[in-house]
Motif scaffolding. Structure first.
Motif, PDB file in Angstrom:
ATOM      1  N   ALA A  47       9.997 -49.740  -1.958  1.00 53.16           N
ATOM      2  CA  ALA A  47      10.142 -49.657  -3.418  1.00 53.16           C
ATOM      3  C   ALA A  47       9.534 -50.884  -4.084  1.00 53.16           C
ATOM      4  O   ALA A  47       8.837 -50.770  -5.100  1.00 53.16           O
ATOM      5  N   ILE A  48       9.772 -52.061  -3.478  1.00 50.40           N
ATOM      6  CA  ILE A  48       9.235 -53.295  -4.081  1.00 50.40           C
ATOM      7  C   ILE A  48       7.709 -53.212  -4.148  1.00 50.40           C
ATOM      8  O   ILE A  48       7.097 -53.455  -5.194  1.00 50.40           O
ATOM      9  N   PHE A  49       7.091 -52.792  -3.012  1.00 51.03           N
ATOM     10  CA  PHE A  49       5.631 -52.693  -2.994  1.00 51.03           C
ATOM     11  C   PHE A  49       5.153 -51.665  -4.009  1.00 51.03           C
ATOM     12  O   PHE A  49       4.197 -51.901  -4.738  1.00 51.03           O
ATOM     13  N   PHE A  50       5.852 -50.518  -4.060  1.00 53.59           N
ATOM     14  CA  PHE A  50       5.428 -49.460  -4.986  1.00 53.59           C
ATOM     15  C   PHE A  50       5.432 -49.970  -6.415  1.00 53.59           C
ATOM     16  O   PHE A  50       4.452 -49.822  -7.143  1.00 53.59           O
ATOM     17  N   TYR A  51       6.551 -50.619  -6.822  1.00 54.62           N
ATOM     18  CA  TYR A  51       6.625 -51.057  -8.214  1.00 54.62           C
ATOM     19  C   TYR A  51       5.640 -52.181  -8.494  1.00 54.62           C
ATOM     20  O   TYR A  51       5.048 -52.231  -9.574  1.00 54.62           O
ATOM     21  N   THR A  52       5.426 -53.079  -7.503  1.00 55.28           N
ATOM     22  CA  THR A  52       4.446 -54.139  -7.719  1.00 55.28           C
ATOM     23  C   THR A  52       3.071 -53.545  -8.001  1.00 55.28           C
ATOM     24  O   THR A  52       2.430 -53.867  -9.005  1.00 55.28           O
ATOM     25  N   PHE A  53       2.648 -52.629  -7.107  1.00 54.93           N
ATOM     26  CA  PHE A  53       1.302 -52.070  -7.269  1.00 54.93           C
ATOM     27  C   PHE A  53       1.195 -51.260  -8.547  1.00 54.93           C
ATOM     28  O   PHE A  53       0.185 -51.313  -9.244  1.00 54.93           O
ATOM     29  N   SER A  54       2.255 -50.489  -8.887  1.00 54.05           N
ATOM     30  CA  SER A  54       2.110 -49.655 -10.081  1.00 54.05           C
ATOM     31  C   SER A  54       2.141 -50.499 -11.345  1.00 54.05           C
ATOM     32  O   SER A  54       1.411 -50.202 -12.288  1.00 54.05           O
ATOM     33  N   ILE A  55       2.940 -51.583 -11.343  1.00 56.57           N
ATOM     34  CA  ILE A  55       2.923 -52.458 -12.525  1.00 56.57           C
ATOM     35  C   ILE A  55       1.548 -53.103 -12.677  1.00 56.57           C
ATOM     36  O   ILE A  55       0.979 -53.135 -13.770  1.00 56.57           O
ATOM     37  N   ILE A  56       0.979 -53.572 -11.539  1.00 58.26           N
ATOM     38  CA  ILE A  56      -0.364 -54.165 -11.604  1.00 58.26           C
ATOM     39  C   ILE A  56      -1.353 -53.140 -12.138  1.00 58.26           C
ATOM     40  O   ILE A  56      -2.189 -53.434 -13.007  1.00 58.26           O
ATOM     41  N   ALA A  57      -1.237 -51.880 -11.638  1.00 64.41           N
ATOM     42  CA  ALA A  57      -2.175 -50.844 -12.064  1.00 64.41           C
ATOM     43  C   ALA A  57      -2.080 -50.602 -13.560  1.00 64.41           C
ATOM     44  O   ALA A  57      -3.101 -50.562 -14.263  1.00 64.41           O
ATOM     45  N   VAL A  58      -0.856 -50.458 -14.074  1.00 67.74           N
ATOM     46  CA  VAL A  58      -0.685 -50.149 -15.500  1.00 67.74           C
ATOM     47  C   VAL A  58      -1.137 -51.317 -16.364  1.00 67.74           C
ATOM     48  O   VAL A  58      -1.898 -51.150 -17.331  1.00 67.74           O
ATOM     49  N   VAL A  59      -0.701 -52.531 -15.975  1.00 65.44           N
ATOM     50  CA  VAL A  59      -1.062 -53.703 -16.786  1.00 65.44           C
ATOM     51  C   VAL A  59      -2.568 -53.902 -16.807  1.00 65.44           C
ATOM     52  O   VAL A  59      -3.174 -54.128 -17.866  1.00 65.44           O
ATOM     53  N   SER A  60      -3.218 -53.752 -15.635  1.00 66.57           N
ATOM     54  CA  SER A  60      -4.665 -53.977 -15.621  1.00 66.57           C
ATOM     55  C   SER A  60      -5.384 -52.858 -16.358  1.00 66.57           C
ATOM     56  O   SER A  60      -6.413 -53.101 -16.991  1.00 66.57           O
ATOM     57  N   SER A 118      -5.407 -51.442  -6.873  1.00 66.23           N
ATOM     58  CA  SER A 118      -3.969 -51.168  -6.773  1.00 66.23           C
ATOM     59  C   SER A 118      -3.710 -49.673  -6.632  1.00 66.23           C
ATOM     60  O   SER A 118      -2.768 -49.271  -5.934  1.00 66.23           O
ATOM     61  N   ILE A 119      -4.572 -48.837  -7.273  1.00 73.01           N
ATOM     62  CA  ILE A 119      -4.413 -47.387  -7.095  1.00 73.01           C
ATOM     63  C   ILE A 119      -4.656 -47.011  -5.630  1.00 73.01           C
ATOM     64  O   ILE A 119      -3.933 -46.188  -5.048  1.00 73.01           O
ATOM     65  N   SER A 120      -5.658 -47.635  -5.009  1.00 75.58           N
ATOM     66  CA  SER A 120      -5.929 -47.282  -3.606  1.00 75.58           C
ATOM     67  C   SER A 120      -4.780 -47.754  -2.725  1.00 75.58           C
ATOM     68  O   SER A 120      -4.453 -47.097  -1.732  1.00 75.58           O
ATOM     69  N   CYS A 121      -4.139 -48.865  -3.087  1.00 72.42           N
ATOM     70  CA  CYS A 121      -2.938 -49.297  -2.342  1.00 72.42           C
ATOM     71  C   CYS A 121      -1.841 -48.240  -2.469  1.00 72.42           C
ATOM     72  O   CYS A 121      -1.141 -47.939  -1.493  1.00 72.42           O
ATOM     73  N   LEU A 122      -1.688 -47.671  -3.685  1.00 78.82           N
ATOM     74  CA  LEU A 122      -0.674 -46.629  -3.872  1.00 78.82           C
ATOM     75  C   LEU A 122      -0.995 -45.406  -3.016  1.00 78.82           C
ATOM     76  O   LEU A 122      -0.096 -44.802  -2.414  1.00 78.82           O
ATOM     77  N   PHE A 123      -2.292 -45.046  -2.951  1.00 80.79           N
ATOM     78  CA  PHE A 123      -2.708 -43.924  -2.098  1.00 80.79           C
ATOM     79  C   PHE A 123      -2.298 -44.178  -0.658  1.00 80.79           C
ATOM     80  O   PHE A 123      -1.781 -43.297   0.029  1.00 80.79           O
ATOM     81  N   ILE A 124      -2.551 -45.410  -0.187  1.00 82.19           N
ATOM     82  CA  ILE A 124      -2.223 -45.739   1.203  1.00 82.19           C
ATOM     83  C   ILE A 124      -0.709 -45.645   1.412  1.00 82.19           C
ATOM     84  O   ILE A 124      -0.242 -45.187   2.449  1.00 82.19           O
ATOM     85  N   MET A 125       0.063 -46.044   0.376  1.00 85.13           N
ATOM     86  CA  MET A 125       1.525 -46.024   0.532  1.00 85.13           C
ATOM     87  C   MET A 125       2.075 -44.614   0.671  1.00 85.13           C
ATOM     88  O   MET A 125       3.087 -44.404   1.341  1.00 85.13           O
ATOM     89  N   ILE A 126       1.431 -43.600   0.017  1.00 81.45           N
ATOM     90  CA  ILE A 126       1.953 -42.240   0.180  1.00 81.45           C
ATOM     91  C   ILE A 126       1.372 -41.565   1.416  1.00 81.45           C
ATOM     92  O   ILE A 126       1.545 -40.375   1.626  1.00 81.45           O
TER      93      ILE A 126
END
Lengths: 210, 332
Positions: free
Chosen positions: A5-18, A41-49
């Motif tokens: 969850a921590i990684f997910f929210y970090t990457f998604s916050i970075i994605a939205v802010v950027s 960060s989107i590609s990191c999210l892809f890897i996470m799912i």
């Protein structure tokens, strides 16, 4: 699970802010860099799912090639000096109504499309069967793409090819009076064409370029 | 507590990988200069330490004590980020390199794609450095290198497809194990040659070092850098070269496998074999630097797009049809 969850929210916050910073930043080159951060960060999210193939392709195609060309063009245009003042200049405020109309249209279109979206019940079964079997993400993607969807795949390839040829035809023009370097001519030059040994008389010299 | 110990274990593993990589980068700089010197009948660095082995250490100390100058008209954040990006990208790629069947930090399914992605990101350090310097020579160097790296990446990607057709997996360990009977350098020899030349272009090595051609561009994108930041660019560049050598060794030279599968050879640890293969490729890189003159820019582009890309594409069709016709496709 907490780490996930921590990684997910970090990457998604970075994605939205950027993504917001792409439009909000004053320097155009900075916005391209924020776009790159967004892609990563989107590609990191892809890897996470578990879609590691998609994530890597995202990195290679968008970050490794497309964004480089973006950056290339933006740097060449030299727009760094013209500050992109957000909603401030007289010039840009005239375009705001048009932009608002277009963005509302797109927003409602997206709502219509997503609202009408229904998952087929079989898809959930397929998902489960993939996660149970020990087939990797890349294999399962290939098995679907090159069997059931081969025609769609080939048509999309054709569309890309047509777009590429179209771009080349539109920008290609034969200019006259331009000296071209012929590779074959250059490497097939012999000594006899390039060098001439002359008898030079003293105090007379040699006249060249006649 | 359990989580913490796994974290420590991972950190220990990462350090155990990164420290040898950094030390070998320092050694490889010395080896490069030494080979270069021997080809030109010079001695090369031979004063500091035995055979001059500590030369890179001395250089690093010198860089550390030099002042870091940040040009006043530069874009400071990006100027400082650029060498960090170069260095980080060169180091994170080592996570997926297998040193034996079990000695690998991250044994991921898409290892080769990860390597390819990270090496294609390497161009950002150069573009950022060139643009942020706000100076003519670095900018020209950055533009050159962006065009060059994007073009040669394409042919490297197609060459990787050739290997993948023979393996049927994107995992680096699977690629190594698939070469148990025959290294891919034998059936795919033309692809190995093209890979080697493309790797030279991808890492901006001579004869393709146009981004930093000193006769035209002073030092290219590094012109405004000084002290430790310059050294970081340098280290990143050599770590990238080592990485490309490792990639070549894994794709074509059987990775960590011993050349002959008989008794005295199998005793040698597999990591040693991989290091020997990387060294062999690196010495080839160094020899090329010493004996080949620099390419002209339009010839470089022509070579990438009009020679390497069609050749490797044709070879993909050939490999695929051969495998298909003789029913050798790796299907599981």
């Amino acid at each position: 699970m907490i780490a996930h969850a921590i990684f997910f929210y970090t990457f998604s916050i970075i994605a939205v802010v950027s993504a917001i910073m792409v439009t909000a930043s004053k320097n155009t080159v900075h916005s391209v860099f924020f776009l790159i951060l967004d892609f990563i960060s989107i590609s990191c999210l892809f890897i996470m799912i578990g879609a590691e193939f998609l994530g890597m392709i995202m990195l290679i195609v968008y970050v490794g090639a497309v964004a480089v060309l973006f950056l290339f063009v933006v740097m060449m245009l030299n727009v760094a000096q013209q500050k992109n003042q957000w909603f401030a200049g007289q010039q840009s405020s005239r375009h705001i109504p048009v932009g608002l109309i277009i963005s509302t249209l797109i927003f409602f279109e997206i709502i219509i499309v997503i609202g009408g979206w229904k998952y087929k019940p079989e898809i959930f079964d397929i998902n489960n069967s993939i996660s149970q079997a020990s087939i990797s993400n890349t294999h399962s993607l290939g098995q679907i793409l090159y069997t059931d969807y081969i025609h769609v795949f080939q048509i999309s390839g054709m569309i890309l090819l047509v777009a590429m040829i179209g771009a080349i035809v539109l920008t290609f023009r034969q200019r006259s009076g331009v000296k071209r370097q012929s590779y074959i001519k250059q490497i097939s030059r012999e000594r006899a064409e390039g060098v001439e040994v002359l008898e030079v008389q003293s105090n007379k010299g040699v006249k060249l370029d006649d | 507590m359990e989580h913490l110990s796994t974290v420590f274990q991972e950190v220990y593993k990462i350090l155990f990988l990164l420290v040898p990589v950094l030390v070998s980068v320092a050694m490889i700089v010395w080896l490069d200069r030494r080979v270069w010197a021997f080809v030109q009948k010079r001695q090369g660095p031979n004063v500091v330490g035995p055979f001059g082995l500590l030369q890179s250490l001395a250089d690093a100390l010198k860089y550390i004590f030099k002042e870091i100058i940040i040009p006043s008209s530069s874009n400071k954040v990006i100027f400082i980020l650029a060498p960090i990006v170069t260095m980080t990208l060169a180091l994170i790629a080592w996570a997926v390199i297998p040193f034996s069947a079990t000695q690998v930090l991250a044994d991921i399914n898409v290892g080769i794609l990860y390597l390819f992605a990270v090496s294609s990101l390497g161009v950002y350090g150069i573009i950022m450095g060139g643009w942020a310097s706000n100076s003519k020579y670095p900018f020209l160097g950055a533009i050159r290198s962006a065009a060059q790296m994007v073009s040669y990446e394409v042919s490297i990607g197609v060459i990787i497809i050739n290997v993948l057709l023979c393996v049927g997996s994107l995992n680096l360990n699977d690629i190594v194990i698939a070469q148990q009977n025959m290294w891919f350098v034998i059936p795919l020899f033309p692809m190995f040659v093209i890979f080697f030349i493309s790797a030279l272009a991808e890492t901006n090595r001579p004869p393709f070092d146009l981004p930093e051609a000193e006769a035209e561009l002073v030092a290219g994108y590094q012109t405004e850098y000084s002290g430790m930041m310059y050294a970081m660019f340098w280290l990143g560049e050599y770590a990238n070269i080592l990485l490309m050598c490792a990639m070549g060794a894994i794709l074509f030279l059987g990775g960590w496998m011993s050349p002959i599968d008989v008794y005295p050879f199998t005793l040698v640890p597999s990591a040693i074999w991989l290091i020997l293969k990387i060294l062999l490729l690196f010495i080839l890189f160094a020899l090329v630097k010493a004996i080949v003159p620099r390419y002209r820019y339009d010839q470089l582009m022509r070579l990438g797009w009009k020679v390497f890309l069609p050749l490797s594409l044709i070879w993909v069709v050939l490999t695929a049809s051969y495998l298909f016709y003789f029913n050798l496709l790796p299907v599981n």
